[in-house]
Design a protein around this motif. Structure first.
Motif, PDB file in Angstrom:
ATOM      1  N   VAL A 194       0.826  -1.204   0.000  1.00  0.00           N
ATOM      2  CA  VAL A 194       0.000   0.000   0.000  1.00  0.00           C
ATOM      3  C   VAL A 194       0.868   1.266   0.000  1.00  0.00           C
ATOM      4  N   THR A 195       0.422   2.290  -0.735  1.00  0.00           N
ATOM      5  CA  THR A 195       1.058   3.608  -0.674  1.00  0.00           C
ATOM      6  C   THR A 195       0.383   4.417   0.413  1.00  0.00           C
ATOM      7  N   GLY A 196       1.158   5.000   1.314  1.00  0.00           N
ATOM      8  CA  GLY A 196       0.575   5.720   2.443  1.00  0.00           C
ATOM      9  C   GLY A 196       0.248   4.776   3.583  1.00  0.00           C
ATOM     10  N   LEU A 197      -0.669   5.198   4.454  1.00  0.00           N
ATOM     11  CA  LEU A 197      -1.002   4.419   5.638  1.00  0.00           C
ATOM     12  C   LEU A 197      -1.770   3.152   5.278  1.00  0.00           C
ATOM     13  N   PRO A 198      -1.498   2.034   5.968  1.00  0.00           N
ATOM     14  CA  PRO A 198      -2.254   0.809   5.719  1.00  0.00           C
ATOM     15  C   PRO A 198      -3.649   0.904   6.318  1.00  0.00           C
ATOM     16  N   THR A 199      -4.543   0.047   5.854  1.00  0.00           N
ATOM     17  CA  THR A 199      -5.900   0.031   6.399  1.00  0.00           C
ATOM     18  C   THR A 199      -5.973  -0.746   7.703  1.00  0.00           C
ATOM     19  N   THR A 200      -5.020  -1.622   7.955  1.00  0.00           N
ATOM     20  CA  THR A 200      -5.005  -2.388   9.194  1.00  0.00           C
ATOM     21  C   THR A 200      -4.585  -1.499  10.364  1.00  0.00           C
ATOM     22  N   GLU A 201      -5.011  -1.864  11.562  1.00  0.00           N
ATOM     23  CA  GLU A 201      -4.691  -1.089  12.757  1.00  0.00           C
ATOM     24  C   GLU A 201      -3.263  -1.385  13.204  1.00  0.00           C
TER      25      GLU A 201
ATOM     26  N   ASP B 175      -0.811   2.860  -5.628  1.00  0.00           N
ATOM     27  CA  ASP B 175      -2.265   2.872  -5.470  1.00  0.00           C
ATOM     28  C   ASP B 175      -2.892   4.044  -6.209  1.00  0.00           C
ATOM     29  N   ASP B 176      -3.906   3.727  -7.025  1.00  0.00           N
ATOM     30  CA  ASP B 176      -4.721   4.753  -7.698  1.00  0.00           C
ATOM     31  C   ASP B 176      -3.906   5.692  -8.582  1.00  0.00           C
ATOM     32  N   GLU B 177      -2.762   5.226  -9.064  1.00  0.00           N
ATOM     33  CA  GLU B 177      -1.930   6.042  -9.945  1.00  0.00           C
ATOM     34  C   GLU B 177      -1.671   5.302 -11.255  1.00  0.00           C
ATOM     35  N   PRO B 178      -1.433   6.022 -12.354  1.00  0.00           N
ATOM     36  CA  PRO B 178      -1.099   5.366 -13.625  1.00  0.00           C
ATOM     37  C   PRO B 178       0.166   4.532 -13.489  1.00  0.00           C
ATOM     38  N   ARG B 179       0.225   3.433 -14.219  1.00  0.00           N
ATOM     39  CA  ARG B 179       1.383   2.528 -14.098  1.00  0.00           C
ATOM     40  C   ARG B 179       2.684   3.224 -14.477  1.00  0.00           C
TER      41      ARG B 179
ATOM     42  N   LEU C 247       3.583   6.344 -13.851  1.00  0.00           N
ATOM     43  CA  LEU C 247       3.801   7.594 -13.107  1.00  0.00           C
ATOM     44  C   LEU C 247       5.277   7.829 -12.799  1.00  0.00           C
ATOM     45  N   LEU C 248       5.963   6.860 -12.210  1.00  0.00           N
ATOM     46  CA  LEU C 248       7.336   7.075 -11.752  1.00  0.00           C
ATOM     47  C   LEU C 248       8.293   7.253 -12.932  1.00  0.00           C
ATOM     48  N   TRP C 249       8.108   6.458 -13.984  1.00  0.00           N
ATOM     49  CA  TRP C 249       8.936   6.647 -15.176  1.00  0.00           C
ATOM     50  C   TRP C 249       8.649   8.004 -15.823  1.00  0.00           C
ATOM     51  N   GLY C 250       7.393   8.448 -15.771  1.00  0.00           N
ATOM     52  CA  GLY C 250       7.045   9.752 -16.320  1.00  0.00           C
ATOM     53  C   GLY C 250       7.740  10.882 -15.588  1.00  0.00           C
ATOM     54  N   ILE C 251       7.791  10.789 -14.243  1.00  0.00           N
ATOM     55  CA  ILE C 251       8.502  11.802 -13.454  1.00  0.00           C
ATOM     56  C   ILE C 251       9.983  11.815 -13.821  1.00  0.00           C
ATOM     57  N   TYR C 252      10.550  10.604 -13.957  1.00  0.00           N
ATOM     58  CA  TYR C 252      11.974  10.516 -14.294  1.00  0.00           C
ATOM     59  C   TYR C 252      12.255  11.138 -15.660  1.00  0.00           C
ATOM     60  N   ALA C 253      11.420  10.803 -16.655  1.00  0.00           N
ATOM     61  CA  ALA C 253      11.638  11.317 -18.009  1.00  0.00           C
ATOM     62  C   ALA C 253      11.531  12.845 -18.046  1.00  0.00           C
ATOM     63  N   ARG C 254      10.558  13.388 -17.314  1.00  0.00           N
ATOM     64  CA  ARG C 254      10.402  14.852 -17.307  1.00  0.00           C
ATOM     65  C   ARG C 254      11.608  15.528 -16.679  1.00  0.00           C
TER      66      ARG C 254
END
Length: 300
Positions: A128-135, A192-196, A198-205
Motif C-alpha cells: 500500500v502507498t501511504g497508511l495501511p488500512t489495518t490497525e 495505489d490509484d496512480e497510472p502505471r 507515473l514514476l517513469w514519467g517523473i523521471y523522463a520529465r
C-alpha cells in the motif's frame, strides 16, 4: 458505556465475521449478535451491512471501529504500566512496505531486538502507498510528503536511477540514456490509484527526455521489479540507496549517472497519544537515530 457491546463490535469489526469474532471472545455467536444489535440500537445507526455475501462496515462502523480499537489498546497499555507487567504487554505493531522491510528495515529491527529483547514487535507488510488500512501502532509509509494528524518523522528520501542486468548494459553500451530507455522494456512499480507509468514519467520529465512510459511489465513491489531487471527482463527505476549492495557487487548495474529525487520518501507515522507508551517512544527514537546515521553515510 456498554463495554461488552463495544468489545463484541471490536472483535467482529476487525474480522468482519460474527463467527470469528465470537470465537476470539470465546462466547456464542448469538451473544455477540445481541451485543451488536444493542449497540446499534443505542447509537441509532447500523454498524454493519449484512445484506451481501460478506459482512461490511457501514460509514458509522468505519468511524467507530478505529476509535474503539485505539481505546482498548490504551486501556491495556495503562493497566500494564500500572501493574508493572511489561513482560505480558502486547507487542508493538508496525507496518512496513515489503521492499523497504526486506532491504533496509529488517536488519535494523533485528539489531533493536538484540538490544531490547523484552520489547516484542509484530511486523505486517503490504504494498500500500501511504497508511495501511489495518490497525497498527506505527507505520513506515512510502508517500509524498504531506501533513495529517499523525506524528511524522522523515526517514529516507528516495533517489532513483535506471538499473538493469550487466548483460543488458553490455548489449546497449554506447547508447544515450534516451535511446537506452527507448530500446528496452520498462519495469514499473505500481502505486495505489496512480497510472502505471507515473514514476517513469517523473523521471523522463526531470531528465528532459521523450519516453513512452506505458510499455513493459508492472509489479507490486520494487523488490520484484529489480529482481526482474537482474534477470535481464528490462530496465527498472530503483532507489539506488535501497539496492546499494546489489549495485556494489555487480548483480545490478546503473549504466548512467542520471539520479533524481522523484519526491517520494519513507516516513515513520504514529498517533500522538501512543507516544505515552515507553516502548513505542523508545523504538521510535531508536529508529530515527539509526536512519539519521544512514543518511549521513549516504551524504544526503
Amino acid at each position: 458505556m456498554p463495554l461488552n457491546a463495544l468489545r463484541a463490535f471490536d472483535a467482529v469489526g476487525q474480522r468482519l465475521s460474527f463467527t470469528a469474532g465470537a470465537m476470539s471472545l470465546n462466547v456464542s455467536q448469538s451473544a455477540v449478535s445481541r451485543h451488536i444489535i444493542s449497540l446499534e440500537e443505542l447509537l441509532g445507526r447500523k454498524l454493519f451491512d449484512r445484506s451481501g455475501a460478506r459482512l461490511v462496515l457501514t460509514a458509522a462502523g468505519e468511524m467507530l471501529l478505529p476509535e474503539v480499537i485505539a481505546s482498548f489498546d490504551r486501556i491495556e497499555k495503562t493497566i500494564n504500566a500500572i501493574s508493572g507487567n511489561a513482560r505480558h504487554s502486547r507487542p508493538i505493531r508496525i507496518h512496513i512496505p515489503p521492499s523497504f522491510l526486506h532491504q533496509i528495515a529488517l536488519p535494523l529491527i533485528r539489531e533493536f531486538h538484540g538490544e531490547h529483547p523484552d520489547i516484542r514487535i509484530d511486523i505486517s507488510s503490504s504494498h500500500v502507498t501511504g497508511l495501511p488500512t489495518t490497525e497498527t501502532d506505527m507505520a513506515i509509509v512510502f508517500d509524498l510528503p504531506h501533513v495529517d494528524d499523525r506524528v511524522t518523522d522523515f526517514l529516507w528520501m528516495v533517489r532513483v536511477a535506471p538499473v538493469c542486468a550487466s548483460s543488458t548494459a553490455a548489449r546497449n553500451d554506447g547508447k544515450s540514456l534516451a535511446v537506452f530507455l527507448a530500446d528496452n522494456p520498462l519495469l514499473h512499480v505500481k502505486l495505489d490509484d496512480e497510472p502505471r507509468g507515473l514514476l517513469w514519467g517523473i523521471y523522463a520529465r526531470q531528465c528532459r527526455i521523450a519516453l513512452d512510459v506505458d510499455r513493459g511489465l508492472a509489479f507490486d513491489t520494487a523488490l520484484l521489479a529489480v529482481s526482474s531487471a537482474m534477470a535481464g527482463d528490462g530496465i527498472a527505476l530503483a532507489d539506488i540507496d535501497m539496492f546499494a549492495a546489489e549495485i556494489a557487487d555487480g548483480r545490478l548495474v546503473m549504466p548512467y549517472a542520471s539520479v533524481i529525487e522523484d519526491g517520494f520518501g519513507y516516513y515513520l507515522k504514529l498517533r500522538p497519544e501512543d507516544l505515552s507508551d515507553p516502548a513505542i517512544a523508545l523504538f521510535r527514537s531508536w529508529l530515527i537515530a539509526r536512519f539519521a546515521t544512514r543518511q549521513e553515510g549516504h551524504g544526503s
